[in-house]
Every structure is written in structure tokens, then in C-alpha cells.
Design an enzyme around this catalytic site. Structure first.
Site, mmCIF file in Angstrom:
data_model
loop_
_atom_site.group_PDB
_atom_site.id
_atom_site.type_symbol
_atom_site.label_atom_id
_atom_site.label_comp_id
_atom_site.label_asym_id
_atom_site.label_seq_id
_atom_site.Cartn_x
_atom_site.Cartn_y
_atom_site.Cartn_z
ATOM 1 N N ASN A 266 0.953 -1.146 0.149
ATOM 2 C CA ASN A 266 -0.134 -0.009 -0.002
ATOM 3 C C ASN A 266 0.981 1.144 0.222
ATOM 4 O OD1 ASN A 266 -2.651 1.030 2.127
ATOM 5 N ND2 ASN A 266 -2.438 1.562 0.075
ATOM 6 N N ASN B 139 -6.499 10.484 -1.000
ATOM 7 C CA ASN B 139 -6.564 9.375 -1.738
ATOM 8 C C ASN B 139 -6.293 9.430 -3.198
ATOM 9 O OD1 ASN B 139 -7.378 7.361 0.339
ATOM 10 N ND2 ASN B 139 -9.685 8.195 0.212
ATOM 11 N N CYS C 104 -5.579 6.587 8.013
ATOM 12 C CA CYS C 104 -5.163 5.384 6.820
ATOM 13 C C CYS C 104 -3.930 4.819 7.958
ATOM 14 C CB CYS C 104 -4.248 6.180 5.778
ATOM 15 S SG CYS C 104 -3.519 4.788 4.689
ATOM 16 N N GLY C 105 -4.346 3.411 8.041
ATOM 17 C CA GLY C 105 -3.379 2.810 8.833
ATOM 18 C C GLY C 105 -2.183 2.332 8.280
ATOM 19 N N HIS D 24 -16.169 1.153 7.829
ATOM 20 C CA HIS D 24 -15.931 0.035 7.141
ATOM 21 C C HIS D 24 -17.051 -1.042 7.207
ATOM 22 C CE1 HIS D 24 -11.507 -0.231 6.109
ATOM 23 N NE2 HIS D 24 -11.618 0.769 7.063
ATOM 24 N N ASN E 207 -15.725 1.766 3.024
ATOM 25 C CA ASN E 207 -14.532 0.883 3.000
ATOM 26 C C ASN E 207 -15.344 -0.546 2.973
ATOM 27 O OD1 ASN E 207 -11.933 2.525 2.706
ATOM 28 N ND2 ASN E 207 -12.845 2.957 4.431
ATOM 29 N N GLU F 91 -10.942 -0.459 -0.979
ATOM 30 C CA GLU F 91 -11.031 1.045 -0.460
ATOM 31 C C GLU F 91 -11.771 2.271 -1.129
ATOM 32 O OE1 GLU F 91 -7.555 2.395 1.694
ATOM 33 O OE2 GLU F 91 -6.446 0.490 1.434
ATOM 34 N N ARG F 92 -12.699 2.941 -0.276
ATOM 35 C CA ARG F 92 -13.332 4.078 -0.781
ATOM 36 C C ARG F 92 -12.200 4.967 -1.428
ATOM 37 N NH1 ARG F 92 -15.020 7.816 4.141
ATOM 38 N NH2 ARG F 92 -13.052 7.964 5.094
ATOM 39 N N CYS G 87 -4.608 -2.745 3.848
ATOM 40 C CA CYS G 87 -5.471 -1.512 4.427
ATOM 41 C C CYS G 87 -5.309 -1.949 5.644
ATOM 42 C CB CYS G 87 -7.047 -1.695 4.012
ATOM 43 S SG CYS G 87 -7.873 -0.275 4.677
ATOM 44 N N GLY G 88 -4.403 -0.958 6.655
ATOM 45 C CA GLY G 88 -4.498 -0.989 7.991
ATOM 46 C C GLY G 88 -5.711 -0.751 8.937
ATOM 47 N N THR G 89 -6.606 0.081 8.506
ATOM 48 C CA THR G 89 -7.788 0.198 9.315
ATOM 49 C C THR G 89 -8.580 -0.904 8.967
ATOM 50 O OG1 THR G 89 -8.603 1.740 7.177
ATOM 51 C CG2 THR G 89 -7.726 2.783 9.240
ATOM 52 N N GLY G 90 -8.880 -1.434 7.677
ATOM 53 C CA GLY G 90 -9.625 -2.425 7.492
ATOM 54 C C GLY G 90 -9.167 -3.863 8.254
#
Length: 282
Positions: free
Chosen positions: A12, A63, A72-73, A163, A193, A211-212, A220-223
């Protein structure tokens, strides 16, 4: 000419610009041009270092489509590594201001003395619809939502960004279809997301995220955090245990407090190269 640095977290990838040392905060149109892989530098997003009154530095994010997510993770790990690599910060800890608030980070160095991994306290799990944000009242935990003539069982939550977690096969082609269908669902005023999560054991999850503003990404860290939290709430993995989350680009490690007060994410960050932006892009 504006200097930039290219970093990635599990594939990423991000362009970093230091606006506290001669750089600037580009606008949304410029961000789209820089992120373009055929005619620009190519990236999943742009991270800009800005001064902060509440933390060590503030992280601004674009983005690829020019939208501005709250967090963003993978980006924050790259951001923190850059600050340590460039000598902006010393010692193992950092406090980074984000759209989610100030997040506490801790770096782990390798044998070379360079930062190899970063652990981030991502803050609490948000389940209230109004805070995600999501239309309606209460929480959406394993509830059905409709789009057209299709129904999906989902859990909606936020760990800095919204999410929608579906417990389905973590398949890229399937995630692309689900994501394109659900990202702009009318229940989510800021889009969402879309995560396809598949727990293979009490301590491991396979995950693909649409990801949106980006589409399918390598990680994706937040995911990873959202899907681990949703999986723990559903009883598929354990609370208060570091869970291995396997993404297309590699693995992250996530621990969710049983009271949902904190989520910790640990993973790598890597510098790829650095260069200068030409005037037509900057």
C-alpha cells in the site's frame, strides 16, 4: 521543485511531502495527477507532513481520487517511519495528529538501526451509526442491508474510517464486485470501505479490502483493525490477543481490547525511493 519520498506498507504505497521543510500541501487535482500510475509518480495516496499543536506532527491524507480520508493505517506507519528516518523524531514513541485525533505510535528498529515496524494505538472501536457515519439508529452488527435485489449480512464500524465487514471468502475478484456495489451505498453519506474477512482460526484472518476512493489495495490497516474487531465481536477470533491478518501484500498484527476501548496494529513500513516533483505536477 518539491522533494518527495515514496514509502509503502505491505504494498500500500504513498508519496510523502514534508510541508514543514520546503514542501507544500497540494490540492486535490494535483494529488490525483501525482497518484496516477501511468503519467504521475503512482501511489495509493499522498501523505503531507504538517505542524501540529496537539501532537508531534499532523498527517494530511489524499486518496488517489483526491478525497481526504480521516485516517490510514498503513499510511501512518509510513509517516512515522519517515519522521524517524529523516531525524525529525527521536526515541521510540510518536504522537501523530490525524482526522481521528492524536494517535500514539511506537517504533521497532531492526539490526541496521532503522525503523522496520510501527505499532499504532488506533483508538476505540466505533459502532454507533451516527459516529461511523451510517444512516439509522443504534448499531449494525450482523444485520442485513439491501441494494437492488441483493441482500448482504454485514457489520458496520469505524476505527478512524468507516468499514463494512462481510464474512465471505477473502477473494480479490469477489471483493472488487462487492466493493463496487457497496462503496457508495446510500446508508453511508461519506461512502464506505468494504472488507471481505475470512477467519481461518481463533488467531488468524484472511482479508481483502476495497477502499473508498482507491479500489482494491494490497493492504489496508484500518480494514485489518475493523475486520479483526468485527470478527472478535462475532466470536470468530479472540479479544486481547494479537491476531494475524493476511492481506494480498502481507500480514499485519492486530489486538482488540475486550471492552473495545483500543485497537493496536503492528506492521512494517519501507522506504522505496525519493525524488523531486516537476512544476507541472506540484
Amino acid at each position: 521543485m518539491i522533494q518527495f519520498w515514496k514509502y509503502h506498507g505491505l504494498g500500500n504505497d504513498f508519496v510523502i511531502i514534508d510541508a514543514t521543510r520546503g514542501g507544500l500541501l497540494v490540492d486535490a487535482d494535483q494529488a490525483r495527477k501525482i497518484c496516477e500510475r501511468n503519467t504521475g509518480i503512482g501511489a495509493d495516496g499522498i501523505l503531507t507532513v504538517l505542524p501540529s499543536e496537539s501532537g508531534d506532527f499532523r498527517m494530511h491524507i489524499y486518496n488517489t481520487d483526491g478525497s481526504e480520508p480521516e485516517m490510514c493505517g498503513n499510511g501512518i506507519r509510513c509517516f512515522v517511519k519517515f519522521l524517524f528516518d529523516s531525524g525529525r523524531l527521536q526515541g521510540p514513541e510518536a504522537r501523530i495528529e490525524t482526522g481521528r485525533g492524536v494517535l500514539s505510535c511506537e517504533v521497532q528498529e531492526g539490526e541496521s538501526g532503522k525503523v522496520e515496524t510501527v505499532t499504532v494505538n488506533m483508538g476505540p472501536v466505533i459502532l454507533d451509526r451516527s459516529e461511523i457515519p451510517m444512516e439509522g439508529e443504534g448499531r449494525c452488527i450482523q444485520q442485513e442491508i439491501e441494494i437492488g435485489d441483493l441482500n448482504f449480512t454485514v457489520t458496520a464500524l469505524s476505527v478512524g474510517t468507516p468499514h463494512l465487514v462481510l464474512f465471505e471468502k477473502a477473494d480479490i475478484s469477489l471483493a472488487r464486485k462487492r466493493g463496487a456495489l457497496l462503496e457508495s451505498h446510500p446508508l453511508f453519506p461519506q461512502r464506505v470501505n468494504v472488507d471481505l474477512a475470512e477467519a481461518s482460526s481463533r488467531g488468524e484472518i484472511d482479508l481483502v479490502v476495497y477502499e473508498r476512493g482507491c479500489g482494491i489495495t494490497n493492504a489496508c490497516g484500518t480494514g485489518a483493525c475493523a475486520s479483526t474487531a468485527a470478527s472478535a465481536i462475532a466470536g470468530k477470533v479472540d479479544f486481547d490477543r494479537e491476531i494475524k491478518v493476511n492481506l494480498p501484500g502481507g500480514s499485519l498484527y492486530v489486538r482488540v481490547a475486550k471492552d473495545l476501548s483500543s485497537v493496536w496494529m503492528r506492521g512494517p513500513a519501507v522506504e522505496v525511493f525519493q525524488g523531486s516533483l516537476p512544476g507541472k505536477l506540484a
